[in-house]
Scaffold this active site. Structure first.
Site, PDB file in Angstrom:
ATOM      1  N   ARG A  83       0.877  -1.191   0.000  1.00  0.00           N
ATOM      2  CA  ARG A  83       0.000   0.000   0.000  1.00  0.00           C
ATOM      3  C   ARG A  83       0.897   1.218   0.000  1.00  0.00           C
ATOM      4  O   ARG A  83       1.723   1.398   0.889  1.00  0.00           O
ATOM      5  CB  ARG A  83      -0.906   0.005   1.233  1.00  0.00           C
ATOM      6  CG  ARG A  83      -1.630   1.333   1.413  1.00  0.00           C
ATOM      7  CD  ARG A  83      -2.712   1.297   2.446  1.00  0.00           C
ATOM      8  NE  ARG A  83      -3.869   0.546   1.985  1.00  0.00           N
ATOM      9  CZ  ARG A  83      -5.082   0.624   2.524  1.00  0.00           C
ATOM     10  NH1 ARG A  83      -5.303   1.438   3.544  1.00  0.00           N
ATOM     11  NH2 ARG A  83      -6.082  -0.091   2.057  1.00  0.00           N
TER      12      ARG A  83
ATOM     13  N   HIS B  83      -7.464   0.405  -6.220  1.00  0.00           N
ATOM     14  CA  HIS B  83      -7.613  -0.448  -5.029  1.00  0.00           C
ATOM     15  C   HIS B  83      -8.311  -1.741  -5.485  1.00  0.00           C
ATOM     16  O   HIS B  83      -9.484  -1.970  -5.182  1.00  0.00           O
ATOM     17  CB  HIS B  83      -8.435   0.312  -3.983  1.00  0.00           C
ATOM     18  CG  HIS B  83      -8.380  -0.277  -2.608  1.00  0.00           C
ATOM     19  ND1 HIS B  83      -7.586  -1.363  -2.278  1.00  0.00           N
ATOM     20  CD2 HIS B  83      -9.034   0.074  -1.453  1.00  0.00           C
ATOM     21  CE1 HIS B  83      -7.753  -1.642  -0.988  1.00  0.00           C
ATOM     22  NE2 HIS B  83      -8.627  -0.792  -0.476  1.00  0.00           N
TER      23      HIS B  83
ATOM     24  N   GLN C 232     -10.256  -4.162  -3.128  1.00  0.00           N
ATOM     25  CA  GLN C 232     -11.549  -3.631  -2.704  1.00  0.00           C
ATOM     26  C   GLN C 232     -12.615  -3.893  -3.768  1.00  0.00           C
ATOM     27  O   GLN C 232     -13.705  -4.389  -3.465  1.00  0.00           O
ATOM     28  CB  GLN C 232     -11.413  -2.114  -2.454  1.00  0.00           C
ATOM     29  CG  GLN C 232     -12.673  -1.474  -1.926  1.00  0.00           C
ATOM     30  CD  GLN C 232     -13.011  -1.924  -0.518  1.00  0.00           C
ATOM     31  OE1 GLN C 232     -12.189  -1.816   0.369  1.00  0.00           O
ATOM     32  NE2 GLN C 232     -14.206  -2.439  -0.302  1.00  0.00           N
TER      33      GLN C 232
ATOM     34  N   ASP D 155     -17.646   6.786  -1.017  1.00  0.00           N
ATOM     35  CA  ASP D 155     -16.323   6.696  -0.382  1.00  0.00           C
ATOM     36  C   ASP D 155     -16.008   8.087   0.168  1.00  0.00           C
ATOM     37  O   ASP D 155     -16.694   9.072  -0.141  1.00  0.00           O
ATOM     38  CB  ASP D 155     -15.290   6.242  -1.436  1.00  0.00           C
ATOM     39  CG  ASP D 155     -13.878   6.065  -0.861  1.00  0.00           C
ATOM     40  OD1 ASP D 155     -13.736   5.960   0.377  1.00  0.00           O
ATOM     41  OD2 ASP D 155     -12.908   6.030  -1.654  1.00  0.00           O
TER      42      ASP D 155
ATOM     43  N   CYS E  31     -16.537   1.460   1.039  1.00  0.00           N
ATOM     44  CA  CYS E  31     -15.312   0.661   1.260  1.00  0.00           C
ATOM     45  C   CYS E  31     -14.823   0.789   2.686  1.00  0.00           C
ATOM     46  O   CYS E  31     -14.127  -0.090   3.175  1.00  0.00           O
ATOM     47  CB  CYS E  31     -14.234   1.096   0.273  1.00  0.00           C
ATOM     48  SG  CYS E  31     -13.801   2.832   0.437  1.00  0.00           S
TER      49      CYS E  31
ATOM     50  N   ARG F 203     -13.637  -8.912   2.665  1.00  0.00           N
ATOM     51  CA  ARG F 203     -12.224  -8.668   2.333  1.00  0.00           C
ATOM     52  C   ARG F 203     -11.381  -9.868   2.761  1.00  0.00           C
ATOM     53  O   ARG F 203     -10.469 -10.282   2.061  1.00  0.00           O
ATOM     54  CB  ARG F 203     -11.705  -7.397   3.044  1.00  0.00           C
ATOM     55  CG  ARG F 203     -12.329  -6.079   2.610  1.00  0.00           C
ATOM     56  CD  ARG F 203     -11.918  -5.657   1.218  1.00  0.00           C
ATOM     57  NE  ARG F 203     -10.483  -5.558   1.039  1.00  0.00           N
ATOM     58  CZ  ARG F 203      -9.745  -4.477   1.343  1.00  0.00           C
ATOM     59  NH1 ARG F 203     -10.319  -3.395   1.805  1.00  0.00           N
ATOM     60  NH2 ARG F 203      -8.427  -4.468   1.139  1.00  0.00           N
TER      61      ARG F 203
HETATM   62  N1   CP Z   1     -11.254  -0.291   2.707  1.00  0.00           N
HETATM   63  C1   CP Z   1      -9.971  -0.337   3.096  1.00  0.00           C
HETATM   64  O1   CP Z   1      -9.052  -0.630   2.334  1.00  0.00           O
HETATM   65  O2   CP Z   1      -9.793  -0.085   4.429  1.00  0.00           O
HETATM   66  P1   CP Z   1      -8.405   0.200   5.141  1.00  0.00           P
HETATM   67  O3   CP Z   1      -7.887   1.495   4.602  1.00  0.00           O
HETATM   68  O4   CP Z   1      -8.714   0.259   6.601  1.00  0.00           O
HETATM   69  O5   CP Z   1      -7.457  -0.920   4.815  1.00  0.00           O
HETATM   70  N1  NVA Z   2     -10.254   6.449  -1.243  1.00  0.00           N
HETATM   71  C1  NVA Z   2      -9.818   6.071   0.078  1.00  0.00           C
HETATM   72  C2  NVA Z   2      -9.934   4.599   0.259  1.00  0.00           C
HETATM   73  C3  NVA Z   2      -9.526   4.078   1.610  1.00  0.00           C
HETATM   74  C4  NVA Z   2      -9.659   2.601   1.703  1.00  0.00           C
HETATM   75  C5  NVA Z   2      -8.399   6.532   0.311  1.00  0.00           C
HETATM   76  O1  NVA Z   2      -7.561   6.373  -0.578  1.00  0.00           O
HETATM   77  O2  NVA Z   2      -8.114   7.065   1.395  1.00  0.00           O
END
Ligand code: CP
Ligand code: NVA
Length: 312
Positions: free
Chosen positions: A104, A131, A134, A226, A266, A294
């Site tokens: 990430r 992502h 997700q 989101d 999400c 997930r």
């Molecule tokens: N939805 C998601 O990826 O959550 P986190 O950022 O907590 O991993």
């Molecule tokens: N769009 C959000 C998703 C988090 C899982 C972000 O990137 O913060």
């Protein structure tokens, strides 16, 4: 190099996605029946996290524990990717130790470079661009709840230019699920991404952007939102909260939705911003089931990528 990765949805064929969904259902069923599956015993996943995470980190780590393997959590402080050591060297050396790497990070190119120099599977655990874990979980969840993806229509309300909506559009296009995005001016899904999605969809699949949330919501089976302020965009928070204020998924908006439409997010949710308590805690919300999936989807993904590679 020779391993199969999940960097974007384009890395999976429709057949592989359907196999992944079938494996997820099987894994979830076995888990609910308390059956043990230690098919990844002795395997290790290295998890690089340069941004915060709750669901992704915990679900990948628990997935490895439940499959009899192990996960190592590596923060920016531990690896300092690209600064303490080149991405190429980290990829090559991690490949000698672990059986899979999840990452990430901010720049999507970092994941592409890591995957290019890795000889074990690399999984995108979120970049600024996409992502995919997700999106796969989301459409698996939709299929589980509705029973099919045929004819399903998804409405996404909010930031049309973020990682979650981009992956969702790519996967919807690939699986012929219609998606309509409603976002304010200057927050649309960029044309290149929209065109990429449209290119992989059948002509009958609607992948469109609109301005008015009411317009996209009225025929939708799923209402998805989101955060307005994705990780890395914190400096724009105040402007964004102002620009998005008419894009809140609240009771008034949901009154225009189809009866029985589900609400997805999400997560993490910013209650009172992109979604109200009334909606996220309401009878149409499936956000906790979505988050639970997930774990099941990623167990399937880990088995698919790690065991799939061994078969080669
Ligand atoms: N939805 C998601 O990826 O959550 P986190 O950022 O907590 O991993
Ligand atoms: N769009 C959000 C998703 C988090 C899982 C972000 O990137 O913060």
């Amino acid at each position: 190099m020779d391993s199969k990765n999940l960097v974007t949805i384009a890395d999976l064929s429709v057949r592989e996605i359907n196999e992944l969904f079938a494996l997820t259902a099987q894994i979830k069923g076995s888990y609910k029946n308390r059956q043990t599956d230690h098919s990844l015993a002795g395997k290790t996943v290295g998890m690089i996290f340069e941004k915060s995470s709750m669901r992704t980190r915990v679900s990948f780590e628990v997935a490895m524990t439940q499959l009899g393997g192990h996960a190592i959590y590596l923060t920016k402080q531990d690896i300092n990717l690209g600064e303490r050591e080149s991405i190429k060297d980290v990829a090559a050396i991690l490949s000698r130790y672990v059986d899979c790497v999840t990452i990430r990070t901010y720049a999507h190119e970092t994941i592409v470079e890591l995957a290019n120099h890795s000889s074990v599977p690399v999984i995108n655990a979120l970049s600024d661009y996409t992502h995919p874990c997700q999106a796969l979980t989301d459409l698996y969840t939709v299929k589980e709840k509705i029973g099919t993806l045929d004819g399903v229509k998804i409405a996404f309300i909010g930031d049309g230019n973020n990682n979650v909506v981009r992956s969702l559009a790519f996967l919807c296009a690939k699986l012929d699920v219609s998606v309509m995005i409603a976002s304010p001016e200057n927050y649309e899904l960029p044309v290149e991404s929209l065109e990429l999605a449209v290119k992989s969809a059948k002509p009958s699949t609607c992948i469109e952007q609109k301005r008015n949330p009411m317009e996209v919501i009225k025929d939708a089976d799923i209402v998805y939102t989101d955060t307005w302020v994705s990780m890395g965009r914190e400096a724009e928070a105040e402007t964004r909260r102002n620009d998005f204020k008419t894009y809140q998924v609240n009771g008034q908006l949901m009154a225009s939705a189809k009866q029985g439409a589900f609400v997805m997010h999400c997560l993490p949710a910013h209650r009172g911003e992109e979604i109200t308590d009334e909606v996220i805690d309401g009878p149409r919300s499936i956000v906790y089931d979505q988050a639970e999936n997930r774990l099941h989807l990623q167990k399937a993904l880990l088995k698919f990528l790690i065991c799939g590679k061994e078969k080669e």
